[in-house]
Design a protein around this motif. Structure first.
Motif, PDB file in Angstrom:
ATOM      1  N   ILE A   1       0.861  -1.171   0.000  1.00 20.59           N
ATOM      2  CA  ILE A   1       0.000   0.000   0.000  1.00 20.59           C
ATOM      3  C   ILE A   1       0.898   1.222   0.000  1.00 20.59           C
ATOM      4  O   ILE A   1       1.647   1.458   0.948  1.00 20.59           O
ATOM      5  N   VAL A   2       0.826   1.980  -1.087  1.00 20.98           N
ATOM      6  CA  VAL A   2       1.666   3.170  -1.226  1.00 20.98           C
ATOM      7  C   VAL A   2       0.968   4.383  -0.629  1.00 20.98           C
ATOM      8  O   VAL A   2       1.604   5.251  -0.018  1.00 20.98           O
ATOM      9  N   GLU A   3      -0.353   4.419  -0.820  1.00 17.47           N
ATOM     10  CA  GLU A   3      -1.102   5.592  -0.352  1.00 17.47           C
ATOM     11  C   GLU A   3      -2.543   5.181  -0.066  1.00 17.47           C
ATOM     12  O   GLU A   3      -3.122   4.347  -0.774  1.00 17.47           O
ATOM     13  N   GLN A   4      -3.125   5.733   0.991  1.00 15.49           N
ATOM     14  CA  GLN A   4      -4.533   5.485   1.272  1.00 15.49           C
ATOM     15  C   GLN A   4      -5.134   6.708   1.939  1.00 15.49           C
ATOM     16  O   GLN A   4      -4.462   7.455   2.646  1.00 15.49           O
ATOM     17  N   GLY A   5      -6.421   6.919   1.667  1.00 13.01           N
ATOM     18  CA  GLY A   5      -7.107   8.070   2.230  1.00 13.01           C
ATOM     19  C   GLY A   5      -8.438   8.268   1.557  1.00 13.01           C
ATOM     20  O   GLY A   5      -8.945   7.389   0.853  1.00 13.01           O
ATOM     21  N   THR A   6      -9.036   9.425   1.732  1.00 11.99           N
ATOM     22  CA  THR A   6     -10.287   9.739   1.063  1.00 11.99           C
ATOM     23  C   THR A   6     -10.045   9.893  -0.429  1.00 11.99           C
ATOM     24  O   THR A   6      -8.903  10.147  -0.860  1.00 11.99           O
ATOM     25  N   PRO A   7     -11.082   9.757  -1.253  1.00 14.63           N
ATOM     26  CA  PRO A   7     -10.898   9.980  -2.691  1.00 14.63           C
ATOM     27  C   PRO A   7     -10.301  11.354  -2.998  1.00 14.63           C
ATOM     28  O   PRO A   7      -9.437  11.480  -3.874  1.00 14.63           O
ATOM     29  N   ASP A   8     -10.757  12.362  -2.278  1.00  9.56           N
ATOM     30  CA  ASP A   8     -10.236  13.703  -2.521  1.00  9.56           C
ATOM     31  C   ASP A   8      -8.737  13.770  -2.255  1.00  9.56           C
ATOM     32  O   ASP A   8      -7.972  14.338  -3.040  1.00  9.56           O
ATOM     33  N   ALA A   9      -8.305  13.141  -1.156  1.00  8.65           N
ATOM     34  CA  ALA A   9      -6.893  13.178  -0.804  1.00  8.65           C
ATOM     35  C   ALA A   9      -6.041  12.406  -1.811  1.00  8.65           C
ATOM     36  O   ALA A   9      -4.999  12.889  -2.265  1.00  8.65           O
ATOM     37  N   VAL A  10      -6.478  11.209  -2.165  1.00  7.17           N
ATOM     38  CA  VAL A  10      -5.665  10.363  -3.045  1.00  7.17           C
ATOM     39  C   VAL A  10      -5.643  10.894  -4.471  1.00  7.17           C
ATOM     40  O   VAL A  10      -4.585  10.950  -5.114  1.00  7.17           O
ATOM     41  N   PHE A  11      -6.796  11.310  -4.972  1.00  5.78           N
ATOM     42  CA  PHE A  11      -6.869  11.728  -6.376  1.00  5.78           C
ATOM     43  C   PHE A  11      -6.423  13.176  -6.595  1.00  5.78           C
ATOM     44  O   PHE A  11      -5.846  13.499  -7.637  1.00  5.78           O
ATOM     45  N   ASN A  12      -6.700  14.037  -5.635  1.00  6.33           N
ATOM     46  CA  ASN A  12      -6.399  15.461  -5.833  1.00  6.33           C
ATOM     47  C   ASN A  12      -5.102  15.907  -5.177  1.00  6.33           C
ATOM     48  O   ASN A  12      -4.462  16.845  -5.659  1.00  6.33           O
ATOM     49  N   CYS A  13      -4.719  15.230  -4.079  1.00  5.16           N
ATOM     50  CA  CYS A  13      -3.516  15.658  -3.361  1.00  5.16           C
ATOM     51  C   CYS A  13      -2.629  14.479  -2.989  1.00  5.16           C
ATOM     52  O   CYS A  13      -2.278  14.296  -1.810  1.00  5.16           O
ATOM     53  N   PRO A  14      -2.265  13.633  -3.950  1.00  2.00           N
ATOM     54  CA  PRO A  14      -1.412  12.483  -3.602  1.00  2.00           C
ATOM     55  C   PRO A  14      -0.060  12.958  -3.080  1.00  2.00           C
ATOM     56  O   PRO A  14       0.497  13.951  -3.568  1.00  2.00           O
ATOM     57  N   THR A  15       0.445  12.259  -2.086  1.00  2.00           N
ATOM     58  CA  THR A  15       1.713  12.653  -1.472  1.00  2.00           C
ATOM     59  C   THR A  15       2.893  11.839  -1.995  1.00  2.00           C
ATOM     60  O   THR A  15       4.041  12.248  -1.811  1.00  2.00           O
ATOM     61  N   GLN A  16       2.609  10.695  -2.633  1.00  3.80           N
ATOM     62  CA  GLN A  16       3.680   9.814  -3.081  1.00  3.80           C
ATOM     63  C   GLN A  16       3.878   9.943  -4.596  1.00  3.80           C
ATOM     64  O   GLN A  16       2.913  10.009  -5.363  1.00  3.80           O
ATOM     65  N   GLU A  17       5.133   9.940  -5.014  1.00  5.08           N
ATOM     66  CA  GLU A  17       5.446  10.105  -6.436  1.00  5.08           C
ATOM     67  C   GLU A  17       4.870   8.968  -7.263  1.00  5.08           C
ATOM     68  O   GLU A  17       4.406   9.175  -8.396  1.00  5.08           O
ATOM     69  N   ARG A  18       4.884   7.745  -6.717  1.00  2.22           N
ATOM     70  CA  ARG A  18       4.344   6.612  -7.467  1.00  2.22           C
ATOM     71  C   ARG A  18       2.847   6.788  -7.714  1.00  2.22           C
ATOM     72  O   ARG A  18       2.337   6.427  -8.777  1.00  2.22           O
ATOM     73  N   THR A  19       2.126   7.319  -6.729  1.00  7.26           N
ATOM     74  CA  THR A  19       0.699   7.578  -6.907  1.00  7.26           C
ATOM     75  C   THR A  19       0.480   8.610  -8.002  1.00  7.26           C
ATOM     76  O   THR A  19      -0.383   8.451  -8.872  1.00  7.26           O
ATOM     77  N   LYS A  20       1.269   9.673  -7.959  1.00  9.68           N
ATOM     78  CA  LYS A  20       1.130  10.732  -8.964  1.00  9.68           C
ATOM     79  C   LYS A  20       1.361  10.186 -10.368  1.00  9.68           C
ATOM     80  O   LYS A  20       0.609  10.493 -11.298  1.00  9.68           O
ATOM     81  N   ARG A  21       2.404   9.377 -10.537  1.00 10.37           N
ATOM     82  CA  ARG A  21       2.696   8.829 -11.864  1.00 10.37           C
ATOM     83  C   ARG A  21       1.562   7.928 -12.350  1.00 10.37           C
ATOM     84  O   ARG A  21       1.193   7.958 -13.523  1.00 10.37           O
ATOM     85  N   PHE A  22       1.041   7.118 -11.438  1.00 12.85           N
ATOM     86  CA  PHE A  22      -0.055   6.213 -11.811  1.00 12.85           C
ATOM     87  C   PHE A  22      -1.278   7.003 -12.258  1.00 12.85           C
ATOM     88  O   PHE A  22      -1.872   6.712 -13.297  1.00 12.85           O
ATOM     89  N   LEU A  23      -1.668   7.997 -11.497  1.00 16.55           N
ATOM     90  CA  LEU A  23      -2.858   8.788 -11.845  1.00 16.55           C
ATOM     91  C   LEU A  23      -2.640   9.589 -13.124  1.00 16.55           C
ATOM     92  O   LEU A  23      -3.564   9.747 -13.935  1.00 16.55           O
ATOM     93  N   GLU A  24      -1.435  10.079 -13.320  1.00 17.94           N
ATOM     94  CA  GLU A  24      -1.135  10.820 -14.548  1.00 17.94           C
ATOM     95  C   GLU A  24      -1.281   9.932 -15.789  1.00 17.94           C
ATOM     96  O   GLU A  24      -1.661  10.405 -16.851  1.00 17.94           O
ATOM     97  N   SER A  25      -0.996   8.647 -15.636  1.00 15.63           N
ATOM     98  CA  SER A  25      -1.106   7.742 -16.781  1.00 15.63           C
ATOM     99  C   SER A  25      -2.544   7.597 -17.242  1.00 15.63           C
ATOM    100  O   SER A  25      -2.804   7.241 -18.405  1.00 15.63           O
ATOM    101  N   PHE A  26      -3.512   7.832 -16.354  1.00 19.42           N
ATOM    102  CA  PHE A  26      -4.914   7.747 -16.739  1.00 19.42           C
ATOM    103  C   PHE A  26      -5.426   9.061 -17.316  1.00 19.42           C
ATOM    104  O   PHE A  26      -6.471   9.078 -17.970  1.00 19.42           O
ATOM    105  N   SER A  27      -4.724  10.145 -17.073  1.00 18.40           N
ATOM    106  CA  SER A  27      -5.185  11.436 -17.563  1.00 18.40           C
ATOM    107  C   SER A  27      -4.618  11.777 -18.924  1.00 18.40           C
ATOM    108  O   SER A  27      -4.996  12.758 -19.539  1.00 18.40           O
ATOM    109  N   GLN A  28      -3.683  10.960 -19.402  1.00 23.79           N
ATOM    110  CA  GLN A  28      -3.049  11.225 -20.696  1.00 23.79           C
ATOM    111  C   GLN A  28      -3.905  10.727 -21.858  1.00 23.79           C
ATOM    112  O   GLN A  28      -4.637   9.784 -21.728  1.00 23.79           O
TER     113      GLN A  28
END
Length: 260
Positions: free
Chosen positions: A233-260
Protein backbone atom coordinates in the motif's frame (compact mmCIF):
# COMPACT_ATOMS: atom_id res chain seq x y z
CA UNK A 1 -15.82 -0.17 15.21
CA UNK A 2 -14.40 -1.46 11.94
CA UNK A 3 -16.25 -4.33 10.29
CA UNK A 4 -13.03 -5.52 8.60
CA UNK A 5 -9.51 -5.37 10.00
CA UNK A 6 -6.55 -6.59 7.96
CA UNK A 7 -3.15 -6.56 9.61
CA UNK A 8 0.27 -7.24 8.07
CA UNK A 9 -0.91 -9.63 5.34
CA UNK A 10 1.98 -11.11 3.41
CA UNK A 11 1.86 -13.60 0.55
CA UNK A 12 4.66 -15.18 -1.46
CA UNK A 13 4.42 -17.33 -4.59
CA UNK A 14 7.62 -19.31 -5.10
CA UNK A 15 10.18 -16.63 -4.18
CA UNK A 16 8.13 -13.64 -5.30
CA UNK A 17 6.58 -11.57 -2.52
CA UNK A 18 3.18 -10.54 -3.91
CA UNK A 19 1.78 -8.89 -0.78
CA UNK A 20 4.11 -7.00 1.53
CA UNK A 21 2.60 -6.27 4.92
CA UNK A 22 -0.89 -5.10 3.89
CA UNK A 23 -2.87 -3.42 6.68
CA UNK A 24 -6.14 -1.50 6.56
CA UNK A 25 -9.58 -1.33 8.16
CA UNK A 26 -13.05 -0.76 6.76
CA UNK A 27 -16.11 0.70 8.47
CA UNK A 28 -19.53 -0.93 8.07
CA UNK A 29 -21.54 0.60 5.25
CA UNK A 30 -18.55 2.14 3.49
CA UNK A 31 -16.95 1.46 0.13
CA UNK A 32 -13.22 0.95 -0.32
CA UNK A 33 -11.70 1.09 -3.80
CA UNK A 34 -8.29 -0.47 -4.43
CA UNK A 35 -6.45 0.90 -7.46
CA UNK A 36 -3.08 0.12 -8.98
CA UNK A 37 -1.44 -1.29 -12.06
CA UNK A 38 -1.62 -4.94 -13.12
CA UNK A 39 0.57 -7.13 -10.93
CA UNK A 40 0.40 -4.83 -7.92
CA UNK A 41 -1.25 -7.51 -5.75
CA UNK A 42 -4.86 -6.30 -5.78
CA UNK A 43 -6.48 -9.57 -6.86
CA UNK A 44 -4.27 -11.64 -4.57
CA UNK A 45 -5.40 -9.48 -1.67
CA UNK A 46 -9.07 -10.16 -2.48
CA UNK A 47 -8.36 -13.87 -2.79
CA UNK A 48 -6.72 -13.83 0.64
CA UNK A 49 -9.74 -12.07 2.12
CA UNK A 50 -11.99 -14.75 0.65
CA UNK A 51 -9.61 -17.56 1.69
CA UNK A 52 -9.03 -18.66 -1.89
CA UNK A 53 -5.38 -18.03 -1.03
CA UNK A 54 -3.83 -18.50 2.39
CA UNK A 55 -1.64 -15.63 3.62
CA UNK A 56 1.87 -16.46 4.81
CA UNK A 57 1.61 -13.90 7.59
CA UNK A 58 -0.94 -11.60 9.17
CA UNK A 59 -4.49 -11.57 10.55
CA UNK A 60 -8.00 -10.99 9.19
CA UNK A 61 -10.92 -10.09 11.47
CA UNK A 62 -14.59 -9.41 10.70
CA UNK A 63 -16.94 -7.84 13.24
CA UNK A 64 -14.28 -8.27 15.89
CA UNK A 65 -13.99 -12.02 15.24
CA UNK A 66 -10.53 -13.30 14.35
CA UNK A 67 -11.00 -15.32 11.16
CA UNK A 68 -7.39 -15.94 10.25
CA UNK A 69 -4.10 -15.75 12.10
CA UNK A 70 -0.99 -17.45 10.78
CA UNK A 71 0.20 -17.83 14.36
CA UNK A 72 -3.02 -19.64 15.40
CA UNK A 73 -3.52 -23.04 13.69
CA UNK A 74 -7.11 -23.25 14.97
CA UNK A 75 -8.05 -20.43 12.56
CA UNK A 76 -6.70 -22.38 9.58
CA UNK A 77 -8.78 -25.56 9.72
CA UNK A 78 -10.08 -26.55 6.30
CA UNK A 79 -13.42 -27.51 7.84
CA UNK A 80 -13.95 -23.89 8.90
CA UNK A 81 -12.81 -22.16 5.72
CA UNK A 82 -16.16 -22.44 3.93
CA UNK A 83 -17.97 -20.86 6.88
CA UNK A 84 -15.47 -18.01 6.91
CA UNK A 85 -16.02 -17.40 3.22
CA UNK A 86 -19.66 -16.62 3.99
CA UNK A 87 -18.51 -13.29 5.43
CA UNK A 88 -17.35 -12.26 1.94
CA UNK A 89 -19.25 -12.21 -1.33
CA UNK A 90 -16.87 -12.20 -4.29
CA UNK A 91 -17.73 -11.03 -7.80
CA UNK A 92 -15.09 -12.14 -10.29
CA UNK A 93 -13.87 -10.53 -13.50
CA UNK A 94 -15.23 -13.30 -15.70
CA UNK A 95 -18.71 -13.85 -14.21
CA UNK A 96 -18.09 -17.56 -13.34
CA UNK A 97 -21.73 -18.52 -13.77
CA UNK A 98 -22.65 -22.18 -14.12
CA UNK A 99 -23.60 -22.59 -17.80
CA UNK A 100 -26.04 -25.46 -17.14
CA UNK A 101 -28.17 -23.36 -14.78
CA UNK A 102 -30.53 -20.48 -15.46
CA UNK A 103 -29.97 -17.05 -13.95
CA UNK A 104 -32.45 -17.90 -11.20
CA UNK A 105 -30.81 -21.24 -10.47
CA UNK A 106 -27.35 -19.65 -10.35
CA UNK A 107 -28.53 -17.21 -7.69
CA UNK A 108 -30.36 -19.91 -5.68
CA UNK A 109 -27.68 -22.61 -5.79
CA UNK A 110 -25.38 -21.71 -2.89
CA UNK A 111 -28.22 -20.99 -0.49
CA UNK A 112 -29.94 -24.25 -1.39
CA UNK A 113 -26.74 -26.21 -0.76
CA UNK A 114 -26.44 -24.61 2.67
CA UNK A 115 -30.11 -25.26 3.43
CA UNK A 116 -29.69 -28.97 2.68
CA UNK A 117 -27.19 -29.21 5.52
CA UNK A 118 -29.82 -28.15 8.09
CA UNK A 119 -31.31 -31.02 10.12
CA UNK A 120 -34.91 -29.98 9.39
CA UNK A 121 -34.43 -29.51 5.65
CA UNK A 122 -36.35 -32.60 4.51
CA UNK A 123 -39.42 -31.72 6.55
CA UNK A 124 -39.37 -28.11 5.32
CA UNK A 125 -38.05 -28.64 1.80
CA UNK A 126 -40.91 -26.99 -0.11
CA UNK A 127 -41.12 -24.04 2.27
CA UNK A 128 -37.35 -23.47 2.24
CA UNK A 129 -37.16 -23.75 -1.55
CA UNK A 130 -39.97 -21.23 -1.93
CA UNK A 131 -38.23 -18.78 0.39
CA UNK A 132 -34.93 -19.11 -1.44
CA UNK A 133 -36.59 -18.70 -4.83
CA UNK A 134 -38.50 -15.61 -3.68
CA UNK A 135 -35.28 -14.03 -2.42
CA UNK A 136 -33.45 -14.87 -5.65
CA UNK A 137 -36.23 -13.40 -7.78
CA UNK A 138 -36.18 -10.23 -5.67
CA UNK A 139 -32.41 -9.89 -6.09
CA UNK A 140 -32.66 -10.36 -9.84
CA UNK A 141 -35.44 -7.77 -9.92
CA UNK A 142 -33.10 -5.38 -8.10
CA UNK A 143 -30.61 -6.03 -10.90
CA UNK A 144 -33.33 -5.23 -13.48
CA UNK A 145 -33.33 -8.85 -14.64
CA UNK A 146 -36.89 -9.98 -13.87
CA UNK A 147 -37.38 -10.79 -17.55
CA UNK A 148 -34.22 -12.91 -17.68
CA UNK A 149 -34.67 -15.28 -14.72
CA UNK A 150 -35.12 -18.34 -16.95
CA UNK A 151 -32.30 -17.46 -19.34
CA UNK A 152 -29.04 -19.40 -19.37
CA UNK A 153 -25.71 -17.53 -19.26
CA UNK A 154 -25.13 -17.91 -23.02
CA UNK A 155 -28.44 -16.14 -23.60
CA UNK A 156 -27.37 -13.09 -21.57
CA UNK A 157 -25.11 -10.17 -22.43
CA UNK A 158 -21.88 -9.75 -20.50
CA UNK A 159 -23.42 -6.98 -18.43
CA UNK A 160 -26.44 -9.13 -17.61
CA UNK A 161 -24.20 -12.05 -16.64
CA UNK A 162 -22.23 -9.80 -14.30
CA UNK A 163 -25.45 -8.55 -12.72
CA UNK A 164 -26.50 -12.16 -12.13
CA UNK A 165 -23.10 -12.73 -10.51
CA UNK A 166 -23.69 -9.74 -8.22
CA UNK A 167 -27.13 -11.09 -7.26
CA UNK A 168 -25.54 -14.47 -6.55
CA UNK A 169 -22.95 -12.88 -4.28
CA UNK A 170 -25.66 -10.96 -2.41
CA UNK A 171 -27.85 -14.04 -1.94
CA UNK A 172 -25.84 -15.25 1.06
CA UNK A 173 -26.04 -11.80 2.67
CA UNK A 174 -22.29 -11.39 3.19
CA UNK A 175 -20.85 -8.85 5.60
CA UNK A 176 -18.60 -7.52 2.85
CA UNK A 177 -19.10 -7.60 -0.91
CA UNK A 178 -15.86 -7.80 -2.91
CA UNK A 179 -15.45 -6.95 -6.60
CA UNK A 180 -12.41 -7.96 -8.63
CA UNK A 181 -12.28 -5.67 -11.68
CA UNK A 182 -15.99 -6.32 -12.34
CA UNK A 183 -16.02 -4.42 -15.65
CA UNK A 184 -12.72 -5.53 -17.18
CA UNK A 185 -14.43 -8.01 -19.53
CA UNK A 186 -17.12 -5.57 -20.69
CA UNK A 187 -17.41 -2.98 -23.42
CA UNK A 188 -18.08 0.66 -22.40
CA UNK A 189 -21.89 0.47 -22.61
CA UNK A 190 -22.08 -2.71 -20.51
CA UNK A 191 -19.50 -1.28 -18.13
CA UNK A 192 -21.81 1.64 -17.42
CA UNK A 193 -24.74 -0.64 -16.60
CA UNK A 194 -22.72 -2.69 -14.11
CA UNK A 195 -21.23 0.42 -12.50
CA UNK A 196 -24.76 1.79 -12.05
CA UNK A 197 -25.63 -1.33 -10.05
CA UNK A 198 -22.55 -0.99 -7.84
CA UNK A 199 -23.24 2.71 -7.38
CA UNK A 200 -26.75 1.79 -6.22
CA UNK A 201 -25.30 -0.64 -3.69
CA UNK A 202 -23.02 2.12 -2.39
CA UNK A 203 -26.05 4.40 -2.04
CA UNK A 204 -27.64 1.65 0.08
CA UNK A 205 -24.49 1.61 2.27
CA UNK A 206 -23.46 -1.90 1.30
CA UNK A 207 -20.00 -2.59 2.70
CA UNK A 208 -17.75 -3.13 -0.31
CA UNK A 209 -14.15 -3.66 -1.36
CA UNK A 210 -13.79 -2.83 -5.05
CA UNK A 211 -10.69 -3.54 -7.11
CA UNK A 212 -11.15 -1.33 -10.15
CA UNK A 213 -9.41 0.49 -12.97
CA UNK A 214 -12.37 2.87 -13.34
CA UNK A 215 -10.78 5.95 -11.78
CA UNK A 216 -13.76 8.32 -12.04
CA UNK A 217 -16.01 5.66 -10.54
CA UNK A 218 -13.60 5.06 -7.65
CA UNK A 219 -13.44 8.80 -7.03
CA UNK A 220 -17.22 9.22 -7.00
CA UNK A 221 -18.35 6.12 -5.10
CA UNK A 222 -15.62 5.38 -2.55
CA UNK A 223 -15.38 6.46 1.04
CA UNK A 224 -11.74 5.34 1.06
CA UNK A 225 -9.18 4.64 -1.66
CA UNK A 226 -6.02 2.54 -1.49
CA UNK A 227 -3.30 2.71 -4.14
CA UNK A 228 -1.15 -0.42 -4.36
CA UNK A 229 2.14 -0.88 -6.15
CA UNK A 230 4.54 -3.82 -6.10
CA UNK A 231 2.56 -5.62 -3.38
CA UNK A 232 2.46 -2.68 -0.98
CA UNK A 233 0.00 0.00 0.00
CA UNK A 234 1.67 3.17 -1.23
CA UNK A 235 -1.10 5.59 -0.35
CA UNK A 236 -4.53 5.48 1.27
CA UNK A 237 -7.11 8.07 2.23
CA UNK A 238 -10.29 9.74 1.06
CA UNK A 239 -10.90 9.98 -2.69
CA UNK A 240 -10.24 13.70 -2.52
CA UNK A 241 -6.89 13.18 -0.80
CA UNK A 242 -5.66 10.36 -3.05
CA UNK A 243 -6.87 11.73 -6.38
CA UNK A 244 -6.40 15.46 -5.83
CA UNK A 245 -3.52 15.66 -3.36
CA UNK A 246 -1.41 12.48 -3.60
CA UNK A 247 1.71 12.65 -1.47
CA UNK A 248 3.68 9.81 -3.08
CA UNK A 249 5.45 10.11 -6.44
CA UNK A 250 4.34 6.61 -7.47
CA UNK A 251 0.70 7.58 -6.91
CA UNK A 252 1.13 10.73 -8.96
CA UNK A 253 2.70 8.83 -11.86
CA UNK A 254 -0.06 6.21 -11.81
CA UNK A 255 -2.86 8.79 -11.84
CA UNK A 256 -1.13 10.82 -14.55
CA UNK A 257 -1.11 7.74 -16.78
CA UNK A 258 -4.91 7.75 -16.74
CA UNK A 259 -5.18 11.44 -17.56
CA UNK A 260 -3.05 11.22 -20.70
Amino acid sequence: MAILEVNNIRKTFDKTEVLRGISFSLEKGSALSIIGSSGSGKTTLLRCLNFLERPDEGTISVNGELLFDVADPTTQRESEIRKKRLHFGLVFQSFNLFPQYTALENVMLAKELLAKEQPDYKSRKKEVHAQIEAQARALLADMDLSGRVDHYPHQLSGGQQQRVAIARALALQPDILCFDEPTSALDPELTREVLRVIRGLADQHTTMVIVTHEMSFARDVSDQVIFMDDGSIVEQGTPDAVFNCPTQERTKRFLESFSQ
